[in-house]
Design an enzyme around this catalytic site. Structure first.
Site, PDB file in Angstrom:
ATOM      1  N   ASP A 185      -8.046   4.521   5.909  1.00 19.70           N
ATOM      2  CA  ASP A 185      -8.081   3.157   5.366  1.00 19.70           C
ATOM      3  C   ASP A 185      -7.622   2.185   6.440  1.00 19.70           C
ATOM      4  OD1 ASP A 185      -8.365   1.080   3.597  1.00 19.70           O
ATOM      5  OD2 ASP A 185      -6.810   1.741   2.216  1.00 19.70           O
ATOM      6  N   HIS A 233       0.834  -1.204   0.000  1.00 19.06           N
ATOM      7  CA  HIS A 233       0.000   0.000   0.000  1.00 19.06           C
ATOM      8  C   HIS A 233       0.868   1.253   0.000  1.00 19.06           C
ATOM      9  CE1 HIS A 233      -4.320  -0.991   0.335  1.00 19.06           C
ATOM     10  NE2 HIS A 233      -3.901  -2.143   0.816  1.00 19.06           N
ATOM     11  N   GLU A 279      -0.286   6.759  11.262  1.00 23.52           N
ATOM     12  CA  GLU A 279      -0.826   5.484  11.728  1.00 23.52           C
ATOM     13  C   GLU A 279      -1.692   5.714  12.950  1.00 23.52           C
ATOM     14  OE1 GLU A 279       2.319   2.630  12.107  1.00 23.52           O
ATOM     15  OE2 GLU A 279       2.939   2.907  10.019  1.00 23.52           O
TER      16      GLU A 279
END
Length: 175
Positions: free
Chosen positions: A86, A53, A65
């Site tokens: 995501d 990704h 994150e």
């Protein structure tokens, strides 16, 4: 501010769709888009997925994150930010594994998204169209994911479903 919920099954193209949309909007701002990633690398296969990704996004993206504290990450955004989250279902599984109060976590997330001044695409898996899981944890996850998607859809400005890389508008504002 705009929130778009992007739903789809595994490997449907939902992340790629959200990323393309964010890149187009960010290009007009002069600021790089931001990926708020919720995945945690518990094993080698997941580390490989995360690396793929990152590689697919390229160096033009910033990454934050937030496997557990997604609401806090959203609260720190500005109106100039263009963001892809995501994904919600990984965030949900992280909440469940950490034995968090899901109702409180979802409420906090919904409030943070509602107040978020940024342009945000929220990616989530639609997991309710498959076999009924054969164990209680799997069934609970499926049910909680469905409730989470409904909650976020209720506050999103637009929502779309990605199937085989193709978009179906569910509620359109800018989806």
């Amino acid at each position: 501010m705009a929130i778009t919920l992007v739903l789809g099954g595994a490997r449907s193209g939902k992340s790629a769709y959200a990323q393309r949309q964010a890149e187009q909007v960010a290009a007009g701002t002069g600021r790089p888009p931001l990926m708020i990633a919720t995945a945690e690398a518990f094993d080698e296969e997941m580390r490989d997925r995360i690396d793929r990704h990152r590689t697919d996004r390229g160096d033009d993206w910033r990454t934050l994150e937030a496997p557990l504290e997604l609401a806090a990450a959203l609260r720190d955004l500005s109106a100039e930010d263009v963001v892809v989250v995501d994904c919600l279902t990984l965030w949900l599984s992280n909440q469940m594994l950490a034995d968090r109060d899901l109702s409180a976590a979802v409420d906090d997330l919904a409030l943070a998204l509602s107040a978020c001044p940024a342009t945000v695409w929220v990616v989530s898996n639609e997991v309710g169209w498959s076999l009924v899981p054969d164990n209680a944890l799997g069934r609970r996850f499926r049910d909680e994911a469905g409730r989470l998607n409904q909650r976020i859809a209720s506050i999103a400005d637009s929502a779309c479903l990605i199937v085989a890389g193709m978009k179906l508008d569910l509620r359109s504002a800018s989806c």
